[in-house]
Write an enzyme that holds these catalytic residues in place. Structure first.
Site, PDB file in Angstrom:
ATOM      1  N   TYR A  88       0.741  -0.864   0.131  1.00 56.60           N
ATOM      2  CA  TYR A  88      -0.143   0.036   0.028  1.00 56.60           C
ATOM      3  C   TYR A  88       0.789   1.279  -0.073  1.00 56.60           C
ATOM      4  CZ  TYR A  88      -3.940  -2.809   1.324  1.00 56.60           C
ATOM      5  OH  TYR A  88      -4.848  -4.185   1.660  1.00 56.60           O
ATOM      6  N   HIS A  92       0.081 -11.859   1.783  1.00 60.84           N
ATOM      7  CA  HIS A  92      -1.116 -11.050   1.103  1.00 60.84           C
ATOM      8  C   HIS A  92      -1.755 -11.865   0.123  1.00 60.84           C
ATOM      9  CE1 HIS A  92      -1.824  -6.831  -0.066  1.00 60.84           C
ATOM     10  NE2 HIS A  92      -3.004  -7.360  -0.107  1.00 60.84           N
ATOM     11  N   ASN A 143      -6.675 -13.701   1.011  1.00 62.94           N
ATOM     12  CA  ASN A 143      -6.908 -14.131  -0.245  1.00 62.94           C
ATOM     13  C   ASN A 143      -6.436 -15.801  -0.884  1.00 62.94           C
ATOM     14  OD1 ASN A 143      -7.626 -11.725  -1.407  1.00 62.94           O
ATOM     15  ND2 ASN A 143      -5.775 -10.921  -0.969  1.00 62.94           N
TER      16      ASN A 143
END
Length: 207
Positions: free
Chosen positions: A53, A114, A146
């Protein structure tokens, strides 16, 4: 059942996680710092960021501002994640060290992979790095993001510490029911991202 911002739920290691939190994807700089600071001061306690991010330094500043303003660090639940290009034991370990330095925090509350790699061995090698970080006390819980059933099954056969969380996105027409059912059967907290398309950041809620 989550009814208030301060409501927390237990993970499989006994640590507790707020049921609702603030996602910071898409926010950087002063905007990110101010948004997170004011969210904490208004009652939010879970703040979700990630190396990818590009805002961990800003998030860390906001958290430290809130602590200086009287909010206990123990009340704030900080999440960060290992990005795809940092998979593997050594890279994941260094990625976490870099994240912790940018956040300017002694620990994170939850560290996630992630995205799964296509290679199950890479996922396992990365997970072993997370297990070592968890053992050091610098991550209070570890998990994945995920991951679907096909990614989780080979991982769970080899782990020493079971993932406490699987974070993934849901929206109308994309319920991820198979993932929901599998996580329930494996006592893995389903922390689902409800995407609000009108807003810049996602609202994180277990529902």
């Amino acid at each position: 059942m989550v009814e208030r911002l301060l409501d927390r739920m237990p993970l499989n290691n006994g640590y507790t996680i707020p049921g609702i939190g603030l996602g910071t994807s898409g926010m950087t700089g002063q905007e990110a710092e101010d948004a997170v600071f004011y969210a904490i001061m208004k009652g939010y306690r879970l703040i979700d960021t990630a190396a990818s991010y590009d805002n961990e330094e800003d998030i860390g500043k906001a958290i430290n501002r809130a602590v200086s303003s009287g909010i206990s660090r123990d009340e704030i639940f900080v999440i960060t994640k290992i990005w795809k290009t940092d998979m593997g034991f050594d890279k994941a370990t260094q990625s976490f060290e870099d994240s912790l330095k940018r956040l300017n925090q002694p620990y994170v509350d939850l560290l996630l992979i992630h995205w799964p790699d296509k290679d199950d061995e890479v996922n396992l090698d990365t997970w072993r790095a997370l297990e070592e970080i968890y053992a050091s006390g610098r991550a209070r819980a570890i998990g994945v993001s995920n991951f679907k059933r096909a990614d989780l099954v080979p991982l769970l056969k080899e782990v020493k510490v079971r993932p406490a969380v699987n974070q993934y996105e849901i929206y109308p027409g994309h319920s991820e029911q198979d993932t929901n059912d599998f996580c329930d059967s494996e006592n893995m907290f389903r922390w689902r991202i409800v995407q609000l398309k009108e807003e810049k950041s996602a609202k994180k809620i277990n529902c």
